[in-house]
Design a protein around this motif. Structure first.
Motif, PDB file in Angstrom:
ATOM      1  N   ILE A  98      85.353  18.814 -20.943  1.00  0.00           N
ATOM      2  CA  ILE A  98      84.030  18.252 -21.218  1.00  0.00           C
ATOM      3  C   ILE A  98      83.850  18.314 -22.730  1.00  0.00           C
ATOM      4  O   ILE A  98      83.896  19.388 -23.326  1.00  0.00           O
ATOM      5  N   ASP A 142      81.263  14.210 -30.252  1.00  0.00           N
ATOM      6  CA  ASP A 142      82.079  13.002 -30.317  1.00  0.00           C
ATOM      7  C   ASP A 142      83.407  13.333 -30.973  1.00  0.00           C
ATOM      8  O   ASP A 142      83.435  13.966 -32.029  1.00  0.00           O
ATOM      9  N   GLY A 193      86.751  10.376 -27.064  1.00  0.00           N
ATOM     10  CA  GLY A 193      85.573  10.156 -26.243  1.00  0.00           C
ATOM     11  C   GLY A 193      84.300  10.604 -26.919  1.00  0.00           C
ATOM     12  O   GLY A 193      84.312  11.134 -28.031  1.00  0.00           O
ATOM     13  N   ASP A 194      83.200  10.388 -26.216  1.00  0.00           N
ATOM     14  CA  ASP A 194      81.886  10.719 -26.738  1.00  0.00           C
ATOM     15  C   ASP A 194      81.402  12.049 -26.192  1.00  0.00           C
ATOM     16  O   ASP A 194      81.960  12.598 -25.249  1.00  0.00           O
ATOM     17  N   LYS A 195      80.342  12.539 -26.785  1.00  0.00           N
ATOM     18  CA  LYS A 195      79.747  13.807 -26.395  1.00  0.00           C
ATOM     19  C   LYS A 195      79.372  13.787 -24.910  1.00  0.00           C
ATOM     20  O   LYS A 195      78.876  12.785 -24.401  1.00  0.00           O
ATOM     21  N   HIS A 196      79.638  14.866 -24.210  1.00  0.00           N
ATOM     22  CA  HIS A 196      79.325  15.083 -22.792  1.00  0.00           C
ATOM     23  C   HIS A 196      80.161  14.223 -21.861  1.00  0.00           C
ATOM     24  O   HIS A 196      79.834  14.092 -20.692  1.00  0.00           O
ATOM     25  N   GLU A 197      81.234  13.670 -22.340  1.00  0.00           N
ATOM     26  CA  GLU A 197      82.130  12.874 -21.508  1.00  0.00           C
ATOM     27  C   GLU A 197      83.251  13.783 -20.994  1.00  0.00           C
ATOM     28  O   GLU A 197      83.709  14.678 -21.695  1.00  0.00           O
ATOM     29  N   VAL A 249      87.016  14.065 -20.141  1.00  0.00           N
ATOM     30  CA  VAL A 249      88.255  13.356 -20.452  1.00  0.00           C
ATOM     31  C   VAL A 249      89.449  14.185 -19.996  1.00  0.00           C
ATOM     32  O   VAL A 249      89.373  15.404 -19.883  1.00  0.00           O
ATOM     33  N   LYS A 270      72.807  17.262 -20.183  1.00  0.00           N
ATOM     34  CA  LYS A 270      72.537  15.819 -20.259  1.00  0.00           C
ATOM     35  C   LYS A 270      71.049  15.531 -20.124  1.00  0.00           C
ATOM     36  O   LYS A 270      70.513  14.685 -20.834  1.00  0.00           O
TER      37      LYS A 270
END
Length: 148
Positions: free
Chosen positions: A4, A8, A13-17, A19, A51
């Motif tokens: 998680i 960024d 990937g972006d924050k809170h994504e 991967v 989130k």
């Protein structure tokens, strides 16, 4: 390994994504640099709560970013540079100098990473740069390079 992202990360990937990365990259770089945490059950629950809080905060910030964008569109930033007789400047104008000029002239602090100067600025004249203030708010700022 699923991670998680806590911020960024370019080309990932972006924050809170969530991967998927190789084990070594996650264990040796992302987790020690506080860029991510392991995506297990408890951290996924924590992610959902984060989130919700982030969305509430972002909703307030979008209106602020929009005001900043409108203010920047309405003004022309002047950047002084040492120049020769032909109009060429010594060196070039970068996003760091543009961020400093915005701070000095308007009192608005913008991270240099959010400013993208599309072309090299090596001569006196008028130019424009793109600002990525937020995922939903982008603006163009016009600036003029003048001789000191």
């Amino acid at each position: 390994m699923e991670i998680i992202l806590l911020q960024d990360v370019e080309n990932l990937g972006d924050k809170h994504e969530v991967v998927t990365v190789k084990d070594g990259y996650g264990r040796n770089y992302l987790i020690p640099q506080k860029m991510g945490i392991i995506a297990n059950r408890s951290n996924m629950a924590r992610l959902a709560e984060l989130k919700k809080q982030e969305e509430a905060r972002e909703a307030k910030m979008i209106s602020t970013y929009q005001e900043i964008a409108d203010q920047l569109k309405a003004t022309v930033i002047r950047i002084g540079a040492k120049a020769g007789t032909t109009g060429k400047i010594f060196g070039s104008v970068t996003n760091v100098q543009l961020a400093q000029a915005i701070k000095d002239q308007l009192g608005i602090e913008i991270e240099r990473k959010k400013i993208e100067v599309p072309e090299e600025v090596k001569e006196l004249g008028s130019y424009s740069a793109d600002l990525h203030l937020h995922k939903e708010v982008e603006a163009k700022v016009n600036f003029e390079v003048v001789a000191e």
